[in-house]
Structure formats: structure tokens, C-alpha cells
Design a protein around this motif. Structure first.
Motif, short mmCIF file in Angstrom:
data_model
loop_
_atom_site.label_atom_id
_atom_site.label_comp_id
_atom_site.label_asym_id
_atom_site.label_seq_id
_atom_site.Cartn_x
_atom_site.Cartn_y
_atom_site.Cartn_z
N VAL A 81 -3.46 0.23 -3.35
CA VAL A 81 -4.14 1.48 -3.01
C VAL A 81 -3.13 2.61 -2.89
O VAL A 81 -1.95 2.39 -2.61
N ILE A 82 -3.62 3.83 -3.07
CA ILE A 82 -2.78 5.01 -2.96
C ILE A 82 -3.62 6.12 -2.33
O ILE A 82 -4.84 6.18 -2.55
N ASP A 83 -3.00 6.98 -1.52
CA ASP A 83 -3.77 8.06 -0.89
C ASP A 83 -3.20 9.42 -1.30
O ASP A 83 -2.24 9.51 -2.07
N ALA A 84 -3.80 10.49 -0.75
CA ALA A 84 -3.44 11.86 -1.15
C ALA A 84 -1.99 12.19 -0.82
O ALA A 84 -1.31 12.89 -1.58
N THR A 85 -1.48 11.70 0.32
CA THR A 85 -0.10 11.98 0.70
C THR A 85 0.87 11.33 -0.28
O THR A 85 1.90 11.91 -0.65
N ALA A 86 0.54 10.11 -0.70
CA ALA A 86 1.38 9.42 -1.68
C ALA A 86 1.35 10.14 -3.03
O ALA A 86 2.38 10.25 -3.71
N VAL A 87 0.18 10.63 -3.42
CA VAL A 87 0.07 11.41 -4.67
C VAL A 87 0.93 12.66 -4.58
O VAL A 87 1.62 13.04 -5.52
N HIS A 88 0.90 13.30 -3.39
CA HIS A 88 1.72 14.50 -3.18
C HIS A 88 3.21 14.15 -3.32
O HIS A 88 3.98 14.93 -3.89
N ALA A 89 3.61 12.98 -2.79
CA ALA A 89 5.00 12.54 -2.92
C ALA A 89 5.39 12.35 -4.39
O ALA A 89 6.49 12.73 -4.81
N PRO A 136 0.84 -1.21 0.00
CA PRO A 136 0.00 0.00 0.00
C PRO A 136 0.87 1.25 0.00
O PRO A 136 1.81 1.36 0.80
N PHE A 137 0.57 2.17 -0.88
CA PHE A 137 1.34 3.43 -0.98
C PHE A 137 0.47 4.52 -0.35
O PHE A 137 -0.40 5.09 -0.98
N PHE A 138 0.75 4.78 0.92
CA PHE A 138 -0.07 5.74 1.66
C PHE A 138 0.84 6.64 2.49
O PHE A 138 2.07 6.57 2.38
N PHE A 139 0.25 7.53 3.30
CA PHE A 139 1.04 8.55 3.97
C PHE A 139 2.14 7.97 4.86
O PHE A 139 3.19 8.57 5.04
N GLY A 140 1.92 6.74 5.39
CA GLY A 140 2.94 6.13 6.21
C GLY A 140 4.18 5.76 5.41
O GLY A 140 5.29 5.72 5.93
N VAL A 158 -7.40 7.40 -8.76
CA VAL A 158 -7.02 8.45 -7.81
C VAL A 158 -6.11 9.47 -8.48
O VAL A 158 -6.36 10.68 -8.42
N ILE A 159 -5.04 9.01 -9.16
CA ILE A 159 -4.09 9.97 -9.74
C ILE A 159 -4.70 10.72 -10.93
O ILE A 159 -4.32 11.86 -11.20
#
Length: 553
Positions: free
Chosen positions: A485-493, A453-457, A520-521
Motif C-alpha cells: 500500500v501507498i498513501d498521499a504522503t508517500a506519493v509526495h515523497a 507499507p509505504f505511508f507517511f510514517g 494511487v500513483i
């Protein structure tokens, strides 16, 4: 498990027959006998009068069966939120409790309408065991005064202060109430081994009440402690509700609603397994909400579906909500016509009943097993347990959930792996390239792969890995084939990475983007920023695009 908002009673009545009606009536009568001492004992231990426990069992029990999503759920007051109820009564009086009960009912209805029935059950097990064991210890502590017949007046609410008083007042123990309590407790332990049909609580009450009455023993009873007990059923009334009271009582109301949801749905799941049925979780929550609002209007306490009473209902033949309705009607009959007998029950006997309840709900065996679980789970378990005992349930659950969330994020971060791929690596996809092409591309292309999972953590971990790149390159390929899955923090990265790539004249290519991350992207505009040609669904497309960029085609 169904999420339909349709009472189970409407479904089961289509095939209802006389034979099942007889079984339901018998089960309802037996469960009422079990519920009687529990309802009274929980009311007294919660700081309200005994009849309020009966009002709760009658009103809430009736509506939970009438409107509920389970075939066999039995509702009434529960030991689970006794601690919260006691603190509300101590701070805001009986009216505060009625307002809290009504607010909890409204919250439960909203839970059901928002279809949160399936979500609420995803509470980590260490938290459930932690606060359940903590409540059990708190209940046990609250019964010491009556079990030993101590004349202590008001007992402190704090766990440590309570036990300090007990140890300082050891000389206050009265041996006659203690003997009655000990006899009641012995019957509660031994009787189920002799006869499982007749409830042990009924036998203990009959024996100890008869001993006290016939021998005229100097033991406190319900009647001597509560001289103004009413045997009439109350008319509904709305408590004086103000906005300031709502603000004050909303927190305990949420706690009660959460605990009610958890216990009732766990009870429904257990009962499903026993009778081979499927409950309707959201309808159950709506019914619990209506039951709590009605209980508050009739002067009762918070209520929920109770596991012990529900299991007793099943074991005695109850298979439809009619058993729960009979249970409520039986308790109403006892309230109206048998209250003089109820007044004769010794307080030490009720204390013994609740001590047994606390033992059964303590889950000490599971608590002991969980101490051998991973350290993170042990931390959550012990934190929830000690916060429940030493402070309050709301804080315990809040801290437990926050701790669990952080530990979950840590685990997911550890699972997510970012690694660089060399052109000479053993990779099935790279094997498709000839050796000359690999050598040519190795100086011009960097390939990185994210697994998990590619997320803020994991976002910081990703950026740190990328920043450690050495040497110039014309193309950077990020493989996302193992990213579900990917979240907003990962997109920001990824945005930051794209900006860095632009500054160093490097083209960023995203390869093998799965459907969920791609949505998401695309939605946040990253596909447009990077360029549609640089977002590839397959690795060979990414390599072909890289070849175009480095002019090797």
C-alpha cells in the motif's frame, strides 16, 4: 457475520415450533429474574430512580430482541456506561440523560446504516481491557457507601475525592447494613457452586430481604430511600431539546453509542460461538439505536446487549428472540404488580450485586497478563485504565485510540525497510545480468528497494535514505515489489524525489509497482509526471529501460 439489515426474528420464525417456545419462555423468565436486581441497582448507582432501570430493561429489551440481528441477545441497562450516565445526570439532570439517550440511539442507527458494524469491533484489546477494568473499579467505589450503610449524603464524583471521604468517614459505618451486604455477597459467591440453575442474585435478594423484613432490622431499603416509587408504566414523551443541549450532550452520547456498539457486538460474537450461529452486526446496531430512542422517550436510560444476561439466556435454553421478548414482558409484570415487594429490597444487597458485577467485569487476570505484553501495549492499557478512573471515559478512549494509532504507525515505520542494492549483491534478479553488464551499469545506475507499507510514517525515512546517496548517476531505480500500500504522503515523497532527480539529470524509474499502489500513483498524476515508460511492472523491464537511458543497448 452477516451485514444484512433484516431482523433475526423474521428468519428464525420460519422453523419455530412449540418445543422451542417452551424453552424460550423458561429462559426469558430466568433472565428477567437476573435482570431485575441489576436494572434497579444500575439505575440507583447512575443517579436515577429504580423504576427507570426497569423501564429501560422492558422497553430496550423488547426492541433489541424484536429488531436485533442476534438470535439470543438480551438487552437492558449496563454497568459499562454507568459512569457516563452518572456524570450526565449530575451535570444536566434526568432530562439531560433522556436527550443523551435519544442522541445515542440516533448515532447507533447511523452506525448501522453506514455499515460500521464490522469496523467497531477492531478496537485494540488493551483499550477494551483498560477502560473495562477502570469502569469496574469505579463501580466498586460507588457501592462502598450503601454496602457499609454510611449516611454521607451526596458523595463526590471524583475517584480520589470519593475515597478521601470514605476514609475520613470510617466512623460512619453501620454494622447492620454491612452484615446484610456481607451475607448477600457471600451468597453471590457461594451459591453458583451449589446450584447453577437458580440465579444467585435471586437467592441473595430473597434471603436478605426476608431477614430485614421479619427481624425488622434498621437497614435502608429501596422503599425507604425512594418513597415515591411508581408501579405504573409511563406514557412516551419528548424531552425539551434545544441546539445548545445537543452541542453539550453530543460528546457523552457518542461515548455511550460507542460503548453500546462495542459491548453488544462483542456479546453477539460470544453468543455466536456458543450456539453456532451468525449475527447481523449492522441490524444489531440499528436495533440498539431504536431501543435507545424508545428508552429515552419512555423515561429510561441507555441500553445495550449485555453479555452476562445473554449467556444466561443461552444456558437456560433460549435460542430465539422470543426469549428476550418474554424477559421484557416478565419485567413489565413485576413493575405493575410486584413493586411493593421490590421496595423491600435492602440497598446493601443491591450494592453487593454491583460489587460482584464489578469483580466479574474487571478482567483482572487478563489485565495482569497484559502487563507482560510489549511496552507499547502496556502504555495503552495503563493510560486507558488510569484516565477512566481519574478523569472520564471519553478522554480515556480518545487518548487510548490516539496512543494506539501513533504506536501502530511507529511499528509500521520500523517494519518498512529502505535499502540500497549493489550490482554485486546476491539477488536472483541481478543474477540474470552478465558480469560485464553489471560492471557497466554499476557506475550509471542506483537501485533502491522499499520493503513494507509505504505511508507517511515511512516517507521521511525514505527521503533520508535517498539523500545519503553518494556520487552522480544517470538512473535511479526504486523497486516497489514488496510495497502493498501507498498513501498521499508517500506519493509526495516520490514527487520530491522526482524533482531532485530532474535537477541532477537523473532519470527516476519505478519498478514492480503492485496493483494497489499503481492505482494511487496513476490517480494523482505521478505516472504521467515520471513518464509511462519509467513505471515498470517487472524488474527486467526496468533494467532494459535503464540500458536505453545509459546507451548500453
Amino acid at each position: 457475520m452477516s451485514t444484512r439489515l433484516k431482523p433475526k426474528l423474521l428468519s428464525v420464525m420460519k422453523t419455530y415450533n412449540k418445543e422451542q417456545f417452551v424453552k424460550d419462555v423458561i429462559a426469558g423468565l430466568i433472565v428477567a429474574i437476573i435482570a431485575l436486581p441489576l436494572s434497579i441497582a444500575l439505575a440507583i448507582s447512575s443517579g436515577v430512580s429504580p423504576e427507570q432501570g426497569l423501564y429501560t430493561a422492558i422497553i430496550a429489551g423488547f426492541f433489541i430482541s424484536l429488531l436485533g440481528g442476534s438470535r439470543v441477545q438480551i438487552g437492558g441497562p449496563s454497568a459499562t456506561f454507568m459512569v457516563v450516565v452518572y456524570s450526565v445526570v449530575a451535570a444536566h439532570g434526568t432530562e439531560g440523560l433522556l436527550i443523551t439517550t435519544i442522541l445515542a440511539g440516533i448515532i447507533l442507527i447511523l452506525f448501522g446504516l453506514l455499515k460500521l458494524g464490522s469496523v467497531i469491533k477492531y478496537i485494540p484489546y488493551p483499550i477494551t481491557v483498560g477502560f473495562t477494568s477502570g469502569i469496574a473499579l469505579t463501580i466498586f467505589s460507588s457501592q462502598i457507601k450503601d454496602f457499609f450503610g454510611m449516611n454521607l449524603g451526596a458523595v463526590p464524583t471524583g475517584f480520589i475525592d470519593k475515597w478521601k471521604l470514605y476514609f475520613a468517614s470510617f466512623d460512619q459505618i453501620q454494622w447492620m447494613p454491612f452484615m446484610i451486604g456481607a451475607i448477600a455477597l457471600a451468597i453471590l459467591i457461594i451459591w453458583p457452586k451449589i446450584n447453577k440453575k437458580i440465579p444467585a442474585s435471586l437467592i441473595s435478594i430473597i434471603v436478605t430481604t426476608a431477614l430485614v423484613a421479619f427481624l425488622k432490622l434498621d437497614v435502608q431499603t429501596i422503599g425507604t430511600q425512594y418513597t415515591n416509587l411508581s408501579s405504573s408504566f409511563p406514557m412516551p414523551s419528548i424531552p425539551h431539546i434545544t441546539w445548545s443541549k445537543i452541542e453539550t450532550l453530543l460528546s457523552p452520547a457518542f461515548t455511550i453509542a460507542f460503548l453500546c456498539s462495542l459491548e453488544s457486538l462483542l456479546s453477539a460474537v460470544v453468543s455466536d460461538g456458543m450456539i453456532g450461529s451468525k449475527h447481523r452486526s449492522n441490524m444489531e446496531l440499528v436495533a440498539e439505536g431504536v431501543a435507545n430512542i424508545a428508552s429515552g422517550l419512555f423515561g429510561g436510560m441507555p441500553a445495550t446487549g449485555a453479555i452476562a444476561r445473554t449467556v444466561a439466556n443461552i444456558k437456560n435454553g433460549g435460542r430465539t428472540p422470543i426469549a428476550g421478548v418474554v424477559h421484557a414482558i416478565t419485567l413489565l409484570f413485576i413493575l405493575l404488580f410486584l413493586m411493593p415487594l421490590v421496595k423491600m429490597i435492602p440497598l446493601a444487597t443491591l450494592a453487593a450485586v454491583l460489587i460482584m458485577v464489578s469483580y466479574n467485569m474487571s478482567e483482572w487476570r487478563m489485565f495482569k497478563k497484559l502487563l507482560s505484553a510489549p511496552k507499547s501495549d502496556v502504555v495503552v492499557l495503563l493510560s486507558t485504565f488510569f484516565l477512566t478512573v481519574l478523569f472520564d471515559l471519553t478522554l480515556a478512549i480518545s487518548v487510548g485510540m490516539v496512543l494506539t494509532s501513533f504506536l501502530f504507525m511507529k511499528r509500521m515505520t520500523d517494519v518498512t525497510d529502505i535499502q540500497g542494492i549493489e550490482m554485486n549483491d546476491d539477488d536472483d534478479d541481478l543474477e540474470l545480468l552478465d558480469e560485464e553488464l553489471k560492471e557497466a551499469l554499476s557506475d550509471e545506475i542506483l537501485i533502491y528497494e522499499i520493503n513494507g507499507p509505504f505511508f507517511f510514517g515511512a516517507a521521511d525515512k525514505f527521503l533520508d535514505s535517498i539523500q545519503s546517496l553518494q556520487g552522480p548517476s544517470k538512473v535511479l531505480i526504486i523497486r516497489l515489489r514488496n510495497v502493498p500500500v501507498i498513501d498521499a504522503t508517500a506519493v509526495h515523497a516520490l514527487n520530491l524525489l522526482h524533482d531532485n532527480c530532474q535537477r541532477s539529470n537523473t532519470t527516476l524509474i519505478l519498478s514492480e509497482v503492485n496493483d494497489s499502489p499503481y492505482k494511487v500513483i496513476k490517480r494523482v498524476g505521478l505516472v504521467r509526471e515520471i513518464g509511462r515508460a519509467q513505471v515498470c511492472r517487472h524488474f527486467d523491464q526496468a533494467i532494459a529501460r535503464a540500458k536505453e537511458i545509459v546507451k548500453l543497448h
